[in-house]
Design a protein around this motif. Sequence first.
Motif, PDB file in Angstrom:
ATOM      1  N   MET A   1       0.856  -1.166   0.000  1.00 21.13           N
ATOM      2  CA  MET A   1       0.000   0.000   0.000  1.00 21.13           C
ATOM      3  C   MET A   1       0.901   1.227   0.000  1.00 21.13           C
ATOM      4  SD  MET A   1      -3.280   0.817   0.100  1.00 21.13           S
ATOM      5  CE  MET A   1      -3.692  -0.909   0.179  1.00 21.13           C
ATOM      6  N   ASP A   2       1.151   1.783  -1.152  1.00 20.89           N
ATOM      7  CA  ASP A   2       2.020   2.953  -1.308  1.00 20.89           C
ATOM      8  C   ASP A   2       1.125   4.165  -1.563  1.00 20.89           C
ATOM      9  OD1 ASP A   2       3.566   5.012  -2.615  1.00 20.89           O
ATOM     10  OD2 ASP A   2       5.029   3.515  -3.240  1.00 20.89           O
ATOM     11  N   ILE A   3       1.288   5.238  -0.789  1.00 22.40           N
ATOM     12  CA  ILE A   3       0.435   6.408  -0.925  1.00 22.40           C
ATOM     13  C   ILE A   3       0.434   6.949  -2.348  1.00 22.40           C
ATOM     14  CG2 ILE A   3       2.245   7.995  -0.111  1.00 22.40           C
ATOM     15  CD1 ILE A   3      -1.613   8.333   0.248  1.00 22.40           C
ATOM     16  N   THR A   4       1.566   6.878  -3.029  1.00 23.85           N
ATOM     17  CA  THR A   4       1.579   7.406  -4.398  1.00 23.85           C
ATOM     18  C   THR A   4       0.693   6.564  -5.305  1.00 23.85           C
ATOM     19  OG1 THR A   4       3.617   6.228  -5.026  1.00 23.85           O
ATOM     20  CG2 THR A   4       3.861   8.445  -4.093  1.00 23.85           C
ATOM     21  N   ASP A   5       0.663   5.256  -5.076  1.00 29.02           N
ATOM     22  CA  ASP A   5      -0.237   4.393  -5.851  1.00 29.02           C
ATOM     23  C   ASP A   5      -1.695   4.616  -5.477  1.00 29.02           C
ATOM     24  OD1 ASP A   5       1.882   3.205  -7.229  1.00 29.02           O
ATOM     25  OD2 ASP A   5       2.076   1.573  -5.767  1.00 29.02           O
ATOM     26  N   VAL A   6      -1.960   4.822  -4.197  1.00 29.76           N
ATOM     27  CA  VAL A   6      -3.329   5.072  -3.738  1.00 29.76           C
ATOM     28  C   VAL A   6      -3.870   6.349  -4.382  1.00 29.76           C
ATOM     29  CG1 VAL A   6      -4.775   5.602  -1.730  1.00 29.76           C
ATOM     30  CG2 VAL A   6      -3.035   3.803  -1.572  1.00 29.76           C
ATOM     31  N   ILE A   7      -3.068   7.396  -4.378  1.00 28.62           N
ATOM     32  CA  ILE A   7      -3.503   8.660  -4.983  1.00 28.62           C
ATOM     33  C   ILE A   7      -3.712   8.488  -6.479  1.00 28.62           C
ATOM     34  CG2 ILE A   7      -2.764  11.017  -5.530  1.00 28.62           C
ATOM     35  CD1 ILE A   7      -1.550  11.134  -2.671  1.00 28.62           C
ATOM     36  N   LEU A   8      -2.787   7.802  -7.150  1.00 33.44           N
ATOM     37  CA  LEU A   8      -2.959   7.563  -8.595  1.00 33.44           C
ATOM     38  C   LEU A   8      -4.212   6.743  -8.880  1.00 33.44           C
ATOM     39  CD1 LEU A   8       0.704   6.850  -9.726  1.00 33.44           C
ATOM     40  CD2 LEU A   8      -0.709   8.827 -10.343  1.00 33.44           C
ATOM     41  N   HIS A   9      -4.503   5.768  -8.037  1.00 29.01           N
ATOM     42  CA  HIS A   9      -5.722   4.973  -8.208  1.00 29.01           C
ATOM     43  C   HIS A   9      -6.953   5.859  -8.074  1.00 29.01           C
ATOM     44  CE1 HIS A   9      -9.102   2.461  -6.884  1.00 29.01           C
ATOM     45  NE2 HIS A   9      -8.620   1.605  -7.748  1.00 29.01           N
ATOM     46  N   ASP A  10      -6.966   6.720  -7.066  1.00 28.05           N
ATOM     47  CA  ASP A  10      -8.087   7.648  -6.901  1.00 28.05           C
ATOM     48  C   ASP A  10      -8.236   8.548  -8.120  1.00 28.05           C
ATOM     49  OD1 ASP A  10      -8.590   6.623  -4.376  1.00 28.05           O
ATOM     50  OD2 ASP A  10      -8.283   8.528  -3.319  1.00 28.05           O
ATOM     51  N   HIS A  11      -7.117   9.027  -8.645  1.00 29.47           N
ATOM     52  CA  HIS A  11      -7.181   9.872  -9.841  1.00 29.47           C
ATOM     53  C   HIS A  11      -7.825   9.112 -11.001  1.00 29.47           C
ATOM     54  CE1 HIS A  11      -3.699  12.792  -8.584  1.00 29.47           C
ATOM     55  NE2 HIS A  11      -4.735  12.821  -7.742  1.00 29.47           N
ATOM     56  N   GLY A  12      -7.460   7.852 -11.152  1.00 23.75           N
ATOM     57  CA  GLY A  12      -8.075   7.037 -12.203  1.00 23.75           C
ATOM     58  C   GLY A  12      -9.570   6.883 -12.005  1.00 23.75           C
ATOM     59  N   GLU A  13      -9.983   6.682 -10.761  1.00 24.75           N
ATOM     60  CA  GLU A  13     -11.411   6.550 -10.468  1.00 24.75           C
ATOM     61  C   GLU A  13     -12.137   7.864 -10.745  1.00 24.75           C
ATOM     62  OE1 GLU A  13     -15.049   4.754  -9.219  1.00 24.75           O
ATOM     63  OE2 GLU A  13     -13.188   4.070 -10.155  1.00 24.75           O
ATOM     64  N   GLN A  14     -11.539   8.981 -10.420  1.00 27.52           N
ATOM     65  CA  GLN A  14     -12.156  10.268 -10.713  1.00 27.52           C
ATOM     66  C   GLN A  14     -12.310  10.461 -12.224  1.00 27.52           C
ATOM     67  OE1 GLN A  14      -9.676  13.140  -8.657  1.00 27.52           O
ATOM     68  NE2 GLN A  14      -9.940  12.028  -6.728  1.00 27.52           N
ATOM     69  N   ARG A  15     -11.285  10.122 -12.979  1.00 25.25           N
ATOM     70  CA  ARG A  15     -11.369  10.228 -14.442  1.00 25.25           C
ATOM     71  C   ARG A  15     -12.466   9.304 -14.987  1.00 25.25           C
ATOM     72  NH1 ARG A  15      -5.368  10.505 -13.787  1.00 25.25           N
ATOM     73  NH2 ARG A  15      -4.761  12.584 -14.502  1.00 25.25           N
ATOM     74  N   ARG A  16     -12.574   8.100 -14.427  1.00 29.38           N
ATOM     75  CA  ARG A  16     -13.598   7.151 -14.868  1.00 29.38           C
ATOM     76  C   ARG A  16     -14.988   7.702 -14.601  1.00 29.38           C
ATOM     77  NH1 ARG A  16     -17.008   3.311 -13.387  1.00 29.38           N
ATOM     78  NH2 ARG A  16     -16.720   3.609 -11.153  1.00 29.38           N
ATOM     79  N   MET A  17     -15.181   8.325 -13.452  1.00 30.53           N
ATOM     80  CA  MET A  17     -16.498   8.863 -13.114  1.00 30.53           C
ATOM     81  C   MET A  17     -16.870  10.047 -14.024  1.00 30.53           C
ATOM     82  SD  MET A  17     -17.765   6.996 -10.638  1.00 30.53           S
ATOM     83  CE  MET A  17     -19.035   8.016  -9.923  1.00 30.53           C
ATOM     84  N   PHE A  18     -15.905  10.897 -14.356  1.00 30.94           N
ATOM     85  CA  PHE A  18     -16.194  11.973 -15.313  1.00 30.94           C
ATOM     86  C   PHE A  18     -16.523  11.387 -16.686  1.00 30.94           C
ATOM     87  CE2 PHE A  18     -13.945  14.932 -12.364  1.00 30.94           C
ATOM     88  CZ  PHE A  18     -14.934  15.901 -12.289  1.00 30.94           C
ATOM     89  N   ALA A  19     -15.826  10.331 -17.087  1.00 30.72           N
ATOM     90  CA  ALA A  19     -16.116   9.680 -18.370  1.00 30.72           C
ATOM     91  C   ALA A  19     -17.513   9.064 -18.351  1.00 30.72           C
ATOM     92  CB  ALA A  19     -15.057   8.617 -18.678  1.00 30.72           C
ATOM     93  N   LEU A  20     -17.905   8.492 -17.221  1.00 33.87           N
ATOM     94  CA  LEU A  20     -19.247   7.939 -17.086  1.00 33.87           C
ATOM     95  C   LEU A  20     -20.289   9.037 -17.278  1.00 33.87           C
ATOM     96  CD1 LEU A  20     -21.275   5.703 -16.334  1.00 33.87           C
ATOM     97  CD2 LEU A  20     -20.792   6.225 -13.925  1.00 33.87           C
ATOM     98  N   LEU A  21     -20.094  10.174 -16.626  1.00 33.11           N
ATOM     99  CA  LEU A  21     -21.032  11.285 -16.806  1.00 33.11           C
ATOM    100  C   LEU A  21     -21.103  11.719 -18.265  1.00 33.11           C
ATOM    101  CD1 LEU A  21     -20.399  13.482 -13.638  1.00 33.11           C
ATOM    102  CD2 LEU A  21     -22.540  12.353 -14.274  1.00 33.11           C
ATOM    103  N   ASP A  22     -19.977  11.702 -18.959  1.00 31.63           N
ATOM    104  CA  ASP A  22     -19.971  12.067 -20.383  1.00 31.63           C
ATOM    105  C   ASP A  22     -20.918  11.193 -21.203  1.00 31.63           C
ATOM    106  OD1 ASP A  22     -18.148  14.127 -20.159  1.00 31.63           O
ATOM    107  OD2 ASP A  22     -16.418  12.900 -20.758  1.00 31.63           O
ATOM    108  N   GLN A  23     -21.144   9.985 -20.741  1.00 30.58           N
ATOM    109  CA  GLN A  23     -22.001   9.044 -21.464  1.00 30.58           C
ATOM    110  C   GLN A  23     -23.457   9.102 -21.001  1.00 30.58           C
ATOM    111  OE1 GLN A  23     -20.213   5.066 -21.660  1.00 30.58           O
ATOM    112  NE2 GLN A  23     -18.262   6.016 -21.133  1.00 30.58           N
ATOM    113  N   MET A  24     -23.771  10.030 -20.115  1.00 27.46           N
ATOM    114  CA  MET A  24     -25.092  10.062 -19.493  1.00 27.46           C
ATOM    115  C   MET A  24     -25.923  11.284 -19.885  1.00 27.46           C
ATOM    116  SD  MET A  24     -24.177   8.714 -15.641  1.00 27.46           S
ATOM    117  CE  MET A  24     -25.898   8.835 -15.124  1.00 27.46           C
ATOM    118  N   HIS A  25     -25.630  11.916 -20.981  1.00 28.39           N
ATOM    119  CA  HIS A  25     -26.348  13.154 -21.333  1.00 28.39           C
ATOM    120  C   HIS A  25     -27.852  12.951 -21.535  1.00 28.39           C
ATOM    121  CE1 HIS A  25     -23.400  16.448 -21.562  1.00 28.39           C
ATOM    122  NE2 HIS A  25     -22.554  15.431 -21.590  1.00 28.39           N
TER     123      HIS A  25
END
Length: 170
Positions: A1-25
């Motif tokens: 459990m490396d904090i830099t990996d945890v933060i990068l994982h969260d960033h990926g999840e945030q990008r995924r959620m914005f992409a999901l919204l893009d598909q929900m117009h």
Amino acid sequence: MDITDVILHDHGEQRRMFALLDQMHDSSASDLEAVWSRLRILLEVHAKAEELLFYPELLSLGEGAGGKDSPEDETSDAIHDHNEIRDAIAAVGAHEAGSAQWWRAVAKVNEVNGDHMAEEEREGLSDFRRHASLDLRHAIGLGFCIFEAAHAGGITGRDLDPDSYVREHQ
């Protein structure tokens, strides 16, 4: 459990959620609100966890990276970015989900958050990987995950003064 990996994982999840919204117009307001609520919580809790756990350690150990001269510059810029993200999140709440104004406000959150993530990935995270021990990175990563789990229902985001934050955590 490396904090830099945890933060990068969260960033990926945030990008995924914005992409999901893009598909929900064409989605209903209630569906948009459900996804937005989850994303808002992710953004707010992530920022607070960084402010409590990551940035104080970066101030202590960092030397500057990715174009920043010092960990103070990296941290001050990140806290300023968190404030911009919080303010953009608040603006979304002023509009009816699915309205043109709501979509513009969500796009603004995506923009300021995307800019912050890119800077953090090349500056603070890079600096931390170079100067923090693996044991410390593990301990902070574990604490970060625990904080996020404990606040999965959300928090109230509050802007911080970047200069005061840096002074208080040096």
